[in-house]
Write a protein that holds these residues in place. Structure first.
Motif, PDB file in Angstrom:
ATOM      1  N   UNK A 185      33.364   5.869 -16.532  1.00 47.15           N
ATOM      2  CA  UNK A 185      33.952   5.233 -15.368  1.00 47.15           C
ATOM      3  C   UNK A 185      32.975   4.294 -14.665  1.00 47.15           C
ATOM      4  N   UNK A 186      31.683   4.617 -14.716  1.00 47.37           N
ATOM      5  CA  UNK A 186      30.705   3.788 -14.025  1.00 47.37           C
ATOM      6  C   UNK A 186      30.619   2.404 -14.638  1.00 47.37           C
ATOM      7  N   UNK A 187      31.092   2.251 -15.862  1.00 50.81           N
ATOM      8  CA  UNK A 187      31.035   0.964 -16.552  1.00 50.81           C
ATOM      9  C   UNK A 187      32.297   0.143 -16.376  1.00 50.81           C
ATOM     10  N   UNK A 188      33.134   0.493 -15.402  1.00 53.88           N
ATOM     11  CA  UNK A 188      34.325  -0.317 -15.142  1.00 53.88           C
ATOM     12  C   UNK A 188      34.642  -0.470 -13.660  1.00 53.88           C
ATOM     13  N   UNK A 189      33.833   0.115 -12.788  1.00 56.16           N
ATOM     14  CA  UNK A 189      34.073  -0.010 -11.348  1.00 56.16           C
ATOM     15  C   UNK A 189      32.860  -0.651 -10.674  1.00 56.16           C
ATOM     16  N   UNK A 190      33.091  -1.184  -9.465  1.00 57.68           N
ATOM     17  CA  UNK A 190      32.000  -1.792  -8.703  1.00 57.68           C
ATOM     18  C   UNK A 190      31.160  -0.728  -8.008  1.00 57.68           C
ATOM     19  N   UNK A 191      31.818   0.286  -7.488  1.00 59.68           N
ATOM     20  CA  UNK A 191      31.120   1.342  -6.745  1.00 59.68           C
ATOM     21  C   UNK A 191      31.686   2.692  -7.148  1.00 59.68           C
ATOM     22  N   UNK A 192      30.811   3.634  -7.413  1.00 53.47           N
ATOM     23  CA  UNK A 192      31.258   4.955  -7.814  1.00 53.47           C
ATOM     24  C   UNK A 192      30.977   5.978  -6.735  1.00 53.47           C
ATOM     25  N   UNK A 193      32.016   6.735  -6.391  1.00 53.14           N
ATOM     26  CA  UNK A 193      31.914   7.777  -5.372  1.00 53.14           C
ATOM     27  C   UNK A 193      32.005   9.131  -6.061  1.00 53.14           C
ATOM     28  N   UNK A 194      30.991   9.933  -5.884  1.00 48.50           N
ATOM     29  CA  UNK A 194      30.962  11.279  -6.450  1.00 48.50           C
ATOM     30  C   UNK A 194      31.348  12.283  -5.374  1.00 48.50           C
ATOM     31  N   UNK A 195      32.376  13.089  -5.646  1.00 45.27           N
ATOM     32  CA  UNK A 195      32.839  14.104  -4.697  1.00 45.27           C
ATOM     33  C   UNK A 195      32.262  15.455  -5.079  1.00 45.27           C
ATOM     34  N   UNK A 196      31.614  16.107  -4.122  1.00 49.15           N
ATOM     35  CA  UNK A 196      30.987  17.408  -4.338  1.00 49.15           C
ATOM     36  C   UNK A 196      31.558  18.399  -3.325  1.00 49.15           C
ATOM     37  N   UNK A 197      32.171  19.491  -3.773  1.00 47.93           N
ATOM     38  CA  UNK A 197      32.681  20.499  -2.839  1.00 47.93           C
ATOM     39  C   UNK A 197      31.577  21.445  -2.396  1.00 47.93           C
ATOM     40  N   UNK A 198      31.697  22.046  -1.235  1.00 45.85           N
ATOM     41  CA  UNK A 198      30.712  23.055  -0.809  1.00 45.85           C
ATOM     42  C   UNK A 198      30.678  24.219  -1.806  1.00 45.85           C
ATOM     43  N   UNK A 199      29.494  24.792  -1.988  1.00 41.47           N
ATOM     44  CA  UNK A 199      29.363  25.911  -2.909  1.00 41.47           C
ATOM     45  C   UNK A 199      29.314  25.487  -4.358  1.00 41.47           C
ATOM     46  N   UNK A 200      28.887  24.247  -4.616  1.00 40.30           N
ATOM     47  CA  UNK A 200      28.861  23.733  -5.988  1.00 40.30           C
ATOM     48  C   UNK A 200      27.531  23.993  -6.686  1.00 40.30           C
TER      49      UNK A 200
END
Length: 370
Positions: free
Chosen positions: A203-218
């Motif tokens: 996915x990083x090779x097709x978008x301008x900005x990548x948002x990583x979602x991390x839940x608590x307790x990960x």
């Protein structure tokens, strides 16, 4: 190793001899076919949902005739996008959302999407990717059910596609779908992956900005770094910052801030940001948008925005070439028996996989040279 590299180079060199047609391959359409392509194109550029949906379905097909139509359509779309760039028209921002299962991707996308369409007045396209069953090949494609408010929004368009068991978290045609959405004049195109793992970096090779979602307790920050995907994120959003998880979310944010110091930066002009978000309380939604706008402007000011896109399409060119070369190899009748015999030899321990590969490539090159 040298022999293998030489064989692969010869295979690339002879690629134009694989019974491919000339450039007219993409223009040899009947009158009815050309009318159909023109109808789809006009519908896409005028943001008509029915035609856009049909166009996306068309480019996802593997049928040779329909693939011919899709290539004609994409040629027109690319010409349209080139004109938009030359005329300095508004730039569509491509955003990737990824994270582990249960991180709250769909919930945050709906809250963020409603903020864009109602508060900012933006037109949003959401491209979601559903995992396909490895046994049946089917996909549920139920993302609209998880985004009830956004799916009814007239300024939002949601499209679910199966990943067809492709690694990388996206489909092989996701980039072409993004092109269609940009031609349809969406302000933001948001891509949600099937999940996150060490293999799902495509996915990083097709978008301008990548948002990583991390839940608590990960897990601790070291586990986050080991996933590999963290070093590719431009923004890290800690989700579920509400109710009983607020203290845990703050702790996770501190750990990722600390861990980010040891991650090599993708750009010398941008340091990854870590924020707290809550889909339920709508916390951090406006901050996320401000960071995305700041990222976009920073990349534009430092001439990295379009350079990144050029690097991405170059990478996808080679990815598709390798996939098509493999399909071409497997489609040759004179190689099928050879492949079966080589497989048996490898399983029996009579030769290594590398040796079998060399023999197969040599056989292919010899047939091309005849």
């Amino acid at each position: 190793m040298f022999k293998l590299r030489r064989n692969v180079q010869t295979l690339y060199k002879n690629f134009n001899q694989l019974n491919l047609k000339s450039k007219n391959f993409y223009s040899d359409l009947t009158i009815d076919q050309q009318k159909y392509v023109n109808t789809l194109y006009e519908g896409v550029v005028n943001n008509r949902r029915a035609e856009l949906a049909k166009a996306i379905t068309l480019i996802e097909t593997t049928n040779p005739i329909k693939k011919l139509l899709s290539q004609n359509l994409l040629n027109s779309v690319l010409h349209r996008l080139k004109n938009k760039k030359e005329n300095n028209e508004k730039i569509t921002l491509r955003i990737g959302f990824t994270g582990p299962p249960g991180a709250g991707k769909s919930s945050l996308i709906e809250s963020f999407g409603k903020y864009l369409t109602t508060q900012i007045g933006a037109k949003l396209a959401v491209l979601t990717v559903d995992p396909s069953s490895t046994s049946t090949g089917g996909s549920i494609l139920g993302d609209k059910v998880r985004m009830p408010e956004l799916s009814r929004d007239p300024n939002a368009y949601i499209r679910s596609s199966p990943n067809k068991c492709n690694l990388g978290g996206v489909t092989r045609t996701t980039l072409e779908t993004i092109f269609l959405c940009e031609a349809a004049n969406f302000d933001v195109v948001l891509v949600e992956t099937v999940g996150v793992g060490q293999a799902e970096h495509t996915i990083v090779n097709m978008v301008d900005c990548m948002v990583l979602l991390i839940p608590p307790g990960s897990g601790d920050e070291l586990q986050g770094l080991k996933k590999g995907i963290v070093e590719l994120a431009d923004i890290v959003a800690i989700t579920k910052y509400d109710q009983n998880l607020m203290q845990e979310a703050v702790r996770v944010r501190s750990e990722y801030l600390s861990a980010s110091k040891f991650v090599r930066r993708k750009s010398k002009n941008w340091s990854p940001r870590v924020i707290l978000t809550s889909s339920r309380e709508k916390t951090g939604i406006d901050e996320l948008w401000k960071l995305l706008c700041e990222y976009k402007q920073t990349m534009l000011d430092n001439n990295e925005f379009y350079q990144k896109r050029q690097d991405q399409v170059k990478l996808w060119f080679w990815t598709h070439l390798k996939d098509n070369l493999l399909e071409t190899l497997l489609s040759k009748k004179y190689l099928k028996d050879k492949i079966a015999k080589l497989e048996a030899e490898v399983i029996a321990g009579n030769m290594t996989p590398g040796q079998a590969n060399d023999i197969l490539i040599n056989e292919f090159n010899n047939q091309i040279s005849k």
